[in-house]
Design an enzyme around this catalytic site. Structure first.
Site, short mmCIF file in Angstrom:
data_model
loop_
_atom_site.label_atom_id
_atom_site.label_comp_id
_atom_site.label_asym_id
_atom_site.label_seq_id
_atom_site.Cartn_x
_atom_site.Cartn_y
_atom_site.Cartn_z
N ASP A 167 39.22 96.67 -17.22
CA ASP A 167 39.28 96.72 -18.05
C ASP A 167 39.82 97.68 -19.32
O ASP A 167 40.15 98.95 -18.93
CB ASP A 167 38.44 95.70 -18.91
CG ASP A 167 38.37 94.65 -19.85
OD1 ASP A 167 39.71 94.85 -20.35
OD2 ASP A 167 37.28 93.68 -20.08
N GLU A 200 44.58 94.75 -19.01
CA GLU A 200 44.83 95.38 -20.27
C GLU A 200 45.25 94.57 -21.68
O GLU A 200 46.17 94.72 -22.47
CB GLU A 200 46.39 96.98 -19.49
CG GLU A 200 46.43 97.62 -20.83
CD GLU A 200 47.13 96.85 -21.71
OE1 GLU A 200 49.06 97.84 -22.25
OE2 GLU A 200 48.09 96.04 -21.11
N TRP A 201 44.97 93.52 -21.41
CA TRP A 201 46.00 91.96 -21.73
C TRP A 201 47.26 92.37 -22.63
O TRP A 201 47.93 91.77 -23.42
CB TRP A 201 44.97 92.49 -23.04
CG TRP A 201 43.35 93.40 -22.83
CD1 TRP A 201 42.86 92.70 -22.74
CD2 TRP A 201 42.73 93.79 -23.46
NE1 TRP A 201 41.71 92.68 -22.60
CE2 TRP A 201 41.08 94.05 -22.90
CE3 TRP A 201 43.10 95.17 -24.72
CZ2 TRP A 201 40.41 94.54 -23.26
CZ3 TRP A 201 42.10 96.02 -25.12
CH2 TRP A 201 40.64 95.85 -24.42
N GLY A 202 48.03 93.09 -22.09
CA GLY A 202 49.31 93.00 -22.68
C GLY A 202 49.91 94.33 -23.05
O GLY A 202 51.01 94.04 -24.17
N ASP A 203 48.78 94.90 -23.81
CA ASP A 203 48.65 96.06 -24.94
C ASP A 203 50.25 96.53 -24.51
O ASP A 203 51.45 97.08 -25.57
CB ASP A 203 47.98 95.96 -25.04
CG ASP A 203 47.01 95.16 -26.21
OD1 ASP A 203 47.13 93.86 -26.64
OD2 ASP A 203 46.00 96.05 -26.93
N ASN A 204 49.86 97.27 -23.78
CA ASN A 204 51.58 98.09 -23.75
C ASN A 204 51.96 98.39 -22.28
O ASN A 204 53.02 98.70 -21.54
CB ASN A 204 50.45 99.01 -22.84
CG ASN A 204 49.53 100.52 -24.02
OD1 ASN A 204 49.66 100.52 -25.03
ND2 ASN A 204 48.03 99.54 -24.03
N ASP A 222 42.35 87.11 -24.38
CA ASP A 222 41.37 86.26 -23.69
C ASP A 222 42.42 84.91 -23.91
O ASP A 222 42.08 84.64 -25.08
CB ASP A 222 39.89 86.90 -23.69
CG ASP A 222 39.22 87.95 -23.34
OD1 ASP A 222 40.33 88.39 -22.89
OD2 ASP A 222 38.50 88.17 -23.68
C1 GLA Z 1 37.53 91.52 -21.83
C2 GLA Z 1 38.49 90.84 -20.87
C3 GLA Z 1 37.39 89.61 -20.76
C4 GLA Z 1 36.15 90.22 -20.11
C5 GLA Z 1 35.53 90.50 -21.00
C6 GLA Z 1 33.70 90.94 -21.40
O1 GLA Z 1 37.74 91.03 -23.12
O2 GLA Z 1 39.69 90.57 -21.09
O3 GLA Z 1 37.90 88.96 -19.90
O4 GLA Z 1 36.35 90.73 -18.64
O5 GLA Z 1 36.49 91.81 -21.45
O6 GLA Z 1 33.47 92.08 -21.70
#
Ligand code: GLA
Length: 421
Positions: A167, A200-204, A222
């Site tokens: 993460d 990394e949520w696509g941020d970079n 998420d």
């Molecule tokens: C982030 C991730 C989630 C999960 C939580 C856990 O938000 O994107 O998928 O793993 O952390 O704290």
């Protein structure tokens, strides 16, 4: 426990027996891993990974009982036979680091220890996944791996872990590519094939730099179990199914065998309607997202079980060509996705995004489908296909227009097979 003591992201004082890290010795006596890049484990995630993850349903309420029961349920429900393999513990499994800096599991939640848990999961023919974070702390505030990457990778390998979700919380001033590369190299050096799931949520824009680093990368923040909502948490939001779908625009060219766009763990069985769950699952399959269930599979309804184990839909996701679906028609209400499959077959998905039933007539012969990125095409005037609906089993062929009535928030998904002339 290993003998590796790591005191900064890049310095290693000793290495556990038999393992060597190529390194430069600095004048001050620190040892820095060589910049000659290691490779990721290439044999993993040749098709998108399939499994379960604790976060969407259980958040921090994880313990060994849950993981054992989930492994049991994965087998008993038929999910394992349908291809699900990884049982993944998300955030909050951690205890403290010991005096040598080695990470430990929370002793109350995991009294038998991670090695015993991995042995149990393996005894069921499944694999165990774990979670860490590239920063100082995980998103829930547990110890992150920053400065302990090689040490943590060795610990995971010793425990028998098979999958790492990594993460991106608490990473101020850290270079993302560098951080994920350090952990990739650490995993490779530790020697146990561990699938590396970048979160990394696509941020970079990880799709631009991570194909030789991880096996998948999250493309968005998420997920939230709703059709088209944004759930605002204050400083960040989580997203419904359509919101995540819309954020995949332009990303298909980056995905392929061993490196997938990850649309996040699924919310099938977590409160949406049956149609929405079916649409969600089918879309994740079409776009070659990892299929990681996020519901309580120990207590799921038969409806949910049937959605998650639809083998025809799973086969589309796991197809050996590894080409992500493209969107080739978009009316704003209805979107049509097409996915080339091995053997000249195709999958098509008709999505009704709207609040009402829509009726459409799709006259195949008007369409010349071209995939300019991966060079697949169909001229429906020339090529004829028979098809089968992957949810109802209904059959047809492309010589007649397809008349569909699609309920709100639902899909129709079919598989086309070339007809012999
Ligand atoms: C982030 C991730 C989630 C999960 C939580 C856990 O938000 O994107 O998928 O793993 O952390 O704290």
């Amino acid at each position: 426990m290993n003998n590796l003591i790591q005191v900064s992201p890049y310095s290693i004082f000793s290495i556990s027996a038999g393992r060597k890290v190529r390194c430069f010795l600095l004048a001050i006596g620190l040892c820095i891993p060589s910049l000659a890049t290691a490779e990721k484990f290439k044999e993993l995630a040749v098709s998108p990974q399939m499994g379960w993850n604790s976060w969407n349903t259980f958040a921090c309420n994880v313990d060994e009982k849950l993981i054992r029961e989930t492994a049991d349920a994965m087998v008993a429900s038929g999910m394992a036979a349908a291809g699900y393999q990884y049982v993944n513990i998300d955030d909050c499994w951690h205890g403290e680091r010991d005096a040598r800096g080695n990470i430990t599991a929370d002793k109350e939640k995991f009294p038998s220890g991670m090695k015993a848990l991995a042995d149990y999961v393996h005894s069921k023919g499944l694999k165990l996944g774990i979670y860490s974070d590239a920063g100082t702390k995980t998103c829930a505030g547990y110890p992150g791996s920053l400065g302990h990457e090689y040490q943590d990778a060795l610990t995971y390998a010793e425990w028998g872990v098979d999958y790492l979700k990594y993460d991106w919380c608490n990473t101020e001033d850290i270079n993302p590519k560098g951080a994920y590369r350090v952990m990739r190299d650490a995993l490779k050096t530790a020697g146990r094939p561990i699938l590396f799931s970048i979160c990394e949520w696509g941020d970079n824009q990880p799709w631009e730099w991570a194909s030789d680093i991880g096996h998948s990368w999250r493309t968005t923040g998420d997920i939230y179990p709703c059709w088209n909502c944004e759930f605002n948490h204050g400083s960040w939001s989580s997203w419904g199914v359509l919101r995540i779908l819309d954020k995949q625009e332009g990303l298909r060219k980056y995905a392929g065998p061993g490196h997938w766009n990850d649309m996040d763990m699924m919310e099938v069985g977590n409160g949406m309607s049956e149609a929405e769950d079916r649409a969600h699952f089918s879309l994740w399959a079409m776009l070659n997202s990892p299929l990681i269930a996020g519901n309580d599979i120990r207590n799921m309804s038969e409806t949910t079980r049937k959605i998650l184990t639809n083998r025809d839909v799973i086969a589309v996701n796991q197809d050996s060509l590894g080409v992500q679906a493209m969107k080739f028609i978009d009316t704003g209400i209805v979107q049509i996705f097409a996915k080339p499959l091995s053997g000249g077959e195709w999958a098509f998905l008709f999505l009704n995004r709207s609040e009402d039933t829509v009726k459409i007539t799709h006259d195949w012969e008007f369409h010349h489908l071209k995939d300019d990125i991966f060079n697949y095409s169909i001229d429906f005037k020339q090529q004829k296909f028979s098809y089968r609906d992957l949810w109802t089993g209904k059959k047809g062929d492309t010589q007649k227009p397809l008349n569909l009535s699609i309920p709100r928030h639902d899909i129709v998904m079919i598989r086309l097979q070339p007809k012999k002339n």
